[in-house]
Design an enzyme around this catalytic site. Structure first.
Site, PDB file in Angstrom:
ATOM      1  CD  GLU A 144      39.417  26.886  35.182  1.00  0.00           C
ATOM      2  OE1 GLU A 144      40.672  26.926  35.650  1.00  0.00           O
ATOM      3  OE2 GLU A 144      38.942  27.320  35.768  1.00  0.00           O
ATOM      4  CG  HIS A 272      46.866  32.265  34.867  1.00  0.00           C
ATOM      5  ND1 HIS A 272      46.620  32.249  34.128  1.00  0.00           N
ATOM      6  CD2 HIS A 272      45.491  31.995  35.462  1.00  0.00           C
ATOM      7  CE1 HIS A 272      45.151  31.581  33.801  1.00  0.00           C
ATOM      8  NE2 HIS A 272      45.015  31.172  34.712  1.00  0.00           N
ATOM      9  NE  ARG A 319      46.006  27.475  36.067  1.00  0.00           N
ATOM     10  CZ  ARG A 319      45.350  27.926  36.885  1.00  0.00           C
ATOM     11  NH1 ARG A 319      45.509  28.704  38.433  1.00  0.00           N
ATOM     12  NH2 ARG A 319      43.635  28.354  36.561  1.00  0.00           N
ATOM     13  CG  HIS A 380      47.184  33.353  39.022  1.00  0.00           C
ATOM     14  ND1 HIS A 380      46.368  33.706  39.347  1.00  0.00           N
ATOM     15  CD2 HIS A 380      46.266  31.628  39.719  1.00  0.00           C
ATOM     16  CE1 HIS A 380      44.958  33.034  38.916  1.00  0.00           C
ATOM     17  NE2 HIS A 380      45.203  31.858  39.400  1.00  0.00           N
ATOM     18  NE  ARG A 415      45.461  27.594  42.266  1.00  0.00           N
ATOM     19  CZ  ARG A 415      45.031  28.019  42.903  1.00  0.00           C
ATOM     20  NH1 ARG A 415      43.328  27.736  42.342  1.00  0.00           N
ATOM     21  NH2 ARG A 415      45.198  28.402  40.976  1.00  0.00           N
TER      22      ARG A 415
HETATM   23  P1  FAD Z   1      41.458  36.509  50.084  1.00  0.00           P
HETATM   24  O1  FAD Z   1      40.470  36.278  49.370  1.00  0.00           O
HETATM   25  O2  FAD Z   1      42.978  36.905  48.911  1.00  0.00           O
HETATM   26  O3  FAD Z   1      41.257  37.004  51.099  1.00  0.00           O
HETATM   27  C1  FAD Z   1      42.587  37.502  51.873  1.00  0.00           C
HETATM   28  C2  FAD Z   1      42.200  39.044  52.861  1.00  0.00           C
HETATM   29  O4  FAD Z   1      43.017  39.010  54.314  1.00  0.00           O
HETATM   30  C3  FAD Z   1      42.267  39.611  52.475  1.00  0.00           C
HETATM   31  O5  FAD Z   1      41.087  40.693  52.770  1.00  0.00           O
HETATM   32  C4  FAD Z   1      42.977  40.415  52.223  1.00  0.00           C
HETATM   33  O6  FAD Z   1      42.701  42.168  52.882  1.00  0.00           O
HETATM   34  C5  FAD Z   1      42.776  40.130  54.219  1.00  0.00           C
HETATM   35  N1  FAD Z   1      44.842  40.966  54.344  1.00  0.00           N
HETATM   36  C6  FAD Z   1      45.326  40.073  53.992  1.00  0.00           C
HETATM   37  N2  FAD Z   1      46.626  40.688  55.306  1.00  0.00           N
HETATM   38  C7  FAD Z   1      45.809  41.132  56.162  1.00  0.00           C
HETATM   39  C8  FAD Z   1      46.489  41.845  57.338  1.00  0.00           C
HETATM   40  N3  FAD Z   1      47.650  42.066  57.718  1.00  0.00           N
HETATM   41  N4  FAD Z   1      45.438  42.948  58.306  1.00  0.00           N
HETATM   42  C9  FAD Z   1      43.934  42.680  57.653  1.00  0.00           C
HETATM   43  N5  FAD Z   1      43.289  42.153  56.934  1.00  0.00           N
HETATM   44  C10 FAD Z   1      44.133  40.985  55.672  1.00  0.00           C
HETATM   45  N6  FAD Z   1      40.720  29.719  42.220  1.00  0.00           N
HETATM   46  C11 FAD Z   1      39.996  28.924  41.578  1.00  0.00           C
HETATM   47  O7  FAD Z   1      39.441  27.952  42.806  1.00  0.00           O
HETATM   48  N7  FAD Z   1      38.921  29.409  41.075  1.00  0.00           N
HETATM   49  C12 FAD Z   1      39.363  29.910  40.390  1.00  0.00           C
HETATM   50  O8  FAD Z   1      38.151  30.104  38.845  1.00  0.00           O
HETATM   51  C13 FAD Z   1      40.538  31.322  40.033  1.00  0.00           C
HETATM   52  N8  FAD Z   1      40.749  32.473  39.855  1.00  0.00           N
HETATM   53  C14 FAD Z   1      41.787  33.175  40.639  1.00  0.00           C
HETATM   54  C15 FAD Z   1      41.551  34.508  39.360  1.00  0.00           C
HETATM   55  C16 FAD Z   1      42.664  35.515  40.030  1.00  0.00           C
HETATM   56  C17 FAD Z   1      42.642  36.656  39.376  1.00  0.00           C
HETATM   57  C18 FAD Z   1      43.006  35.549  41.016  1.00  0.00           C
HETATM   58  C19 FAD Z   1      44.273  36.353  42.171  1.00  0.00           C
HETATM   59  C20 FAD Z   1      42.719  33.970  42.295  1.00  0.00           C
HETATM   60  C21 FAD Z   1      41.727  32.803  41.387  1.00  0.00           C
HETATM   61  N9  FAD Z   1      41.497  32.120  42.279  1.00  0.00           N
HETATM   62  C22 FAD Z   1      40.842  30.496  41.541  1.00  0.00           C
HETATM   63  C23 FAD Z   1      42.284  31.921  43.240  1.00  0.00           C
HETATM   64  C24 FAD Z   1      41.163  31.902  44.467  1.00  0.00           C
HETATM   65  O9  FAD Z   1      40.962  33.217  44.109  1.00  0.00           O
HETATM   66  C25 FAD Z   1      41.812  32.406  45.921  1.00  0.00           C
HETATM   67  O10 FAD Z   1      43.441  31.367  46.132  1.00  0.00           O
HETATM   68  C26 FAD Z   1      41.359  32.205  47.081  1.00  0.00           C
HETATM   69  O11 FAD Z   1      40.023  33.417  46.819  1.00  0.00           O
HETATM   70  C27 FAD Z   1      41.856  32.237  48.361  1.00  0.00           C
HETATM   71  O12 FAD Z   1      41.066  32.755  49.244  1.00  0.00           O
HETATM   72  P2  FAD Z   1      41.403  33.387  51.039  1.00  0.00           P
HETATM   73  O13 FAD Z   1      39.912  33.985  51.272  1.00  0.00           O
HETATM   74  O14 FAD Z   1      42.510  32.956  51.392  1.00  0.00           O
HETATM   75  O15 FAD Z   1      42.170  34.862  50.023  1.00  0.00           O
HETATM   76  C1  SIN Z   2      41.549  30.480  36.197  1.00  0.00           C
HETATM   77  O1  SIN Z   2      40.199  31.060  35.845  1.00  0.00           O
HETATM   78  O2  SIN Z   2      42.065  30.598  35.185  1.00  0.00           O
HETATM   79  C2  SIN Z   2      41.791  30.443  37.205  1.00  0.00           C
HETATM   80  C3  SIN Z   2      41.922  29.514  37.824  1.00  0.00           C
HETATM   81  C4  SIN Z   2      42.306  28.991  38.900  1.00  0.00           C
HETATM   82  O3  SIN Z   2      43.232  29.474  39.309  1.00  0.00           O
HETATM   83  O4  SIN Z   2      42.091  28.541  39.914  1.00  0.00           O
END
Ligand code: FAD
Ligand code: SIN
Length: 556
Positions: A144, A272, A319, A380, A415
């Protein structure tokens, strides 16, 4: 109930008031208190992987505000970074991350994540995650923007959903983990709740758990914990268009800020470049950057290529460069989108690499093997967040932050794509190791009182909350977006301040509900992004302002 002497709770002034006595007694009897060794707020990759590690040594309670899989993790497409085969090396991954981070990365954090990545990938596989392989049995690696090598493991274009599926399956089977879905964490418990005056500089400030709103019973419960782990994800919904699902309202960051933890790098919001232009839909559907890694080309609406004017890596530049270039071309031409073109690739290969995107686009009448995809940048990812050290410790004792809500220093000012899922699991592992080494040092703080909402009424003014949430999105998108200026930031600040005053006033008068808590949190996070953007008197990485147009860091 909280184990504080009942007399002290019902007669705080020492003098009997029998009406207050009965009201408070009823509240105390109805109030539920839970005790758990580890309280985890959030059920994405960060929260679940922490839980699986900590559960070997103590009881873990996960609270999550929706169903378990409602999280950013579940939406991740492109994949997860790890150095896997030569000619890639740790040094190259470190260098790409540092370059992309625009001189703001913490080198120790970068080294930790890059070097621990292969082991954490093995953990994900052991928990059941399946990454795609080539016919000869090697992992198939994506590339990427900003990467000089192919190093992104993936599962089709649904990597996050696959990781989340495997983690949920393992968590559900674990006897030492309790999952409370539809439980919304409102605030962290600290000495503040014992009536002490605390500031960000109070020594010995500690976290004892959280107040949690049970969204089914509408009761606010106290969860006492030896350690609390905030894994509440990002804040995309602070902006009016985002790839993030509706749960991403920055609750963890706002909660930590109110508890007086330190936050940093909040101004570095990653937009993004390529979300599907389909205005009726929320969240914006992502067209993965891996598609540009696969050869897709950005084009203007008249079909012309334009990225060669902006960066030697063209469509695969970092990005922020791509998002700003698209923004500039759209503004210059008054257009709402540009195109992404993958039509020169083999149709069968496109369908097999990007089945999810292919189906999605087809569902709105676009066959990506033959037609250009209309795309637009949108909010994003949050590079900053709750400041943590290499053990994921925040500035408050007994409180960790992991995943997107945290600021480890890995991403700096921008990032590198697909570095966040791996950061989430590496730091969840670090938090687990650190907390397990200290868990016997702490007990539950039973002096914490029950949540007090005496005198509050149910909120009949829902319309205010919906309207204010929309306004936050508009303020942030228009004034604190891809391109900023002193004037725009000041305007955002003034508008947010007014919303803050009005919402805090309302919050004191009404019963806590999910929508008002989220609104408060979004205003709080909007304020942090704006304030830290105002403080940065330069353009760097994702923070670009026309008042300091020369970039403090040049990627080339
Ligand atoms: P999350 O997976 O968002 O989990 C947060 C959790 O907290 C959720 O369950 C939510 O319900 C809970 N929560 C929030 N507030 C509260 C509250 N007040 N009380 C109780 N629960 C709460 N990253 C990559 O490395 N590679 C990729 O290919 C990539 N693609 C992406 C594509 C998209 C469309 C998006 C949106 C993001 C992408 N990212 C990617 C970024 C990555 O997905 C996130 O940064 C990562 O998944 C975050 O994980 P997390 O566990 O920190 O948060
Ligand atoms: C993507 O698949 O373009 C998202 C990857 C990322 O946010 O890290």
């Amino acid at each position: 109930t909280a184990d504080r002497p009942v007399f002290a709770q019902v007669f705080p002034g020492g003098r009997p008031d029998y009406r207050a006595f009965f009201i408070t007694l009823r509240r105390i009897i109805a109030h539920k208190t839970m005790k758990t060794d580890f309280l985890v707020i959030g059920s994405g990759a960060a929260g679940l992987s922490f839980a699986l590690k900590a559960a070997a040594h103590g009881h873990v309670t996960i609270v999550t505000k929706g169903e378990m899989n409602e999280c950013n993790t579940n939406y991740a497409q492109g994949g997860i970074c790890s150095v896997t085969y030569a000619p890639d090396t740790f040094e190259k991954h470190i260098r790409d991350t540092l370059v992309c981070g625009a001189g703001k990365c913490d080198e120790a954090a970068v080294e930790l994540v890059v070097k621990r990545a292969p082991e954490l990938i093995r953990d994900l596989i052991a928990w059941g995650t399946k990454f795609d392989k080539t016919p000869d049995g090697r992992f198939e690696l994506n590339r990427e923007g900003g990467h000089t090598e192919h190093r992104i493991l993936h599962h089709e274009d649904l990597t996050g959903a696959e990781i989340e599926r495997a983690l949920i399956t393992s968590v559900r089977k674990h006897p030492n983990i309790t999952v409370l879905e539809h439980h919304f964490a409102i605030d962290l418990l600290t000495q503040h709740h014992l009536g002490e005056f605390v500031t960000r500089h109070t020594r010995g400030l500690a976290c004892f758990g959280a107040y949690v709103l049970n969204l089914e019973s509408n009761e606010i419960e106290t969860v006492l914990a030896k350690f609390t782990v905030v894994a509440a994800g990002g804040c995309g919904n602070v902006y009016s268009s985002t790839t993030n699902p509706s749960v991403a309202t920055g609750d963890g960051i706002a909660m930590c800020h109110r508890a007086k933890a330190i936050t940093e790098n909040m101004e570095f919001i990653q937009f993004h470049p390529t979300s599907l232009y389909h205005p009726a839909e929320k969240p914006n559907f992502l067209i993965t950057e891996a598609m540009r890694g696969y050869g897709a080309i950005l084009r203007l609406q008249n079909g012309e290529e334009f990225m060669d004017k902006y960066h030697p890596m063209k469509s695969l530049a970092p990005r922020d460069v791509v998002a700003r270039a698209i923004y500039r071309e759209m503004t210059k031409r008054g257009s709402d989108f540009v195109y992404l073109d993958v039509t020169h690739k083999d149709p069968d290969a496109i369908r097999s690499h990007f089945p999810n995107i292919y189906e999605k686009c087809l569902s709105i009448g676009i066959d990506i093997t033959r037609q250009y995809i209309p795309v637009v940048p949108c909010a994003h990812y949050l590079c900053g967040g709750i400041k943590v050290d290499l053990d994921a410790c925040t500035s408050i004792r007994r409180l960790y932050a992991v995943g997107e809500c945290s600021c480890t220093g890995l991403h700096g000012g921008n990032r590198l794509a697909s570095n966040s899922l791996i950061e989430a699991v590496v730091y969840a592992d670090a938090a687990a190791r650190h907390s397990l080494a200290h868990v016997d040092e702490y007990d539950f703080n039973t002096a914490v009182p029950a949540w007090n909402d005496e005198g509050t009424l149910s909120n009949e003014e829902k319309v205010l909350i919906a309207q204010d949430a929309k306004e936050v999105g508009q303020i942030m998108s228009n004034y604190v977006g891809i391109v900023r200026s002193d004037l725009r930031l000041k305007r955002a600040w003034t508008r947010l301040d007014l919303l803050y005053e009005e919402t805090e006033e309302l919050f004191k008068r009404v019963k806590a509900t999910r929508d008002i808590c989220e609104l408060r949190n979004m205003i709080n996070v909007g304020y942090l992004i704006t304030r830290q953007a105002i403080e940065r008197k330069e353009s760097r990485g994702l923070h670009y302002t026309i008042d300091y147009p020369k970039h403090a860091y040049n990627y080339k």
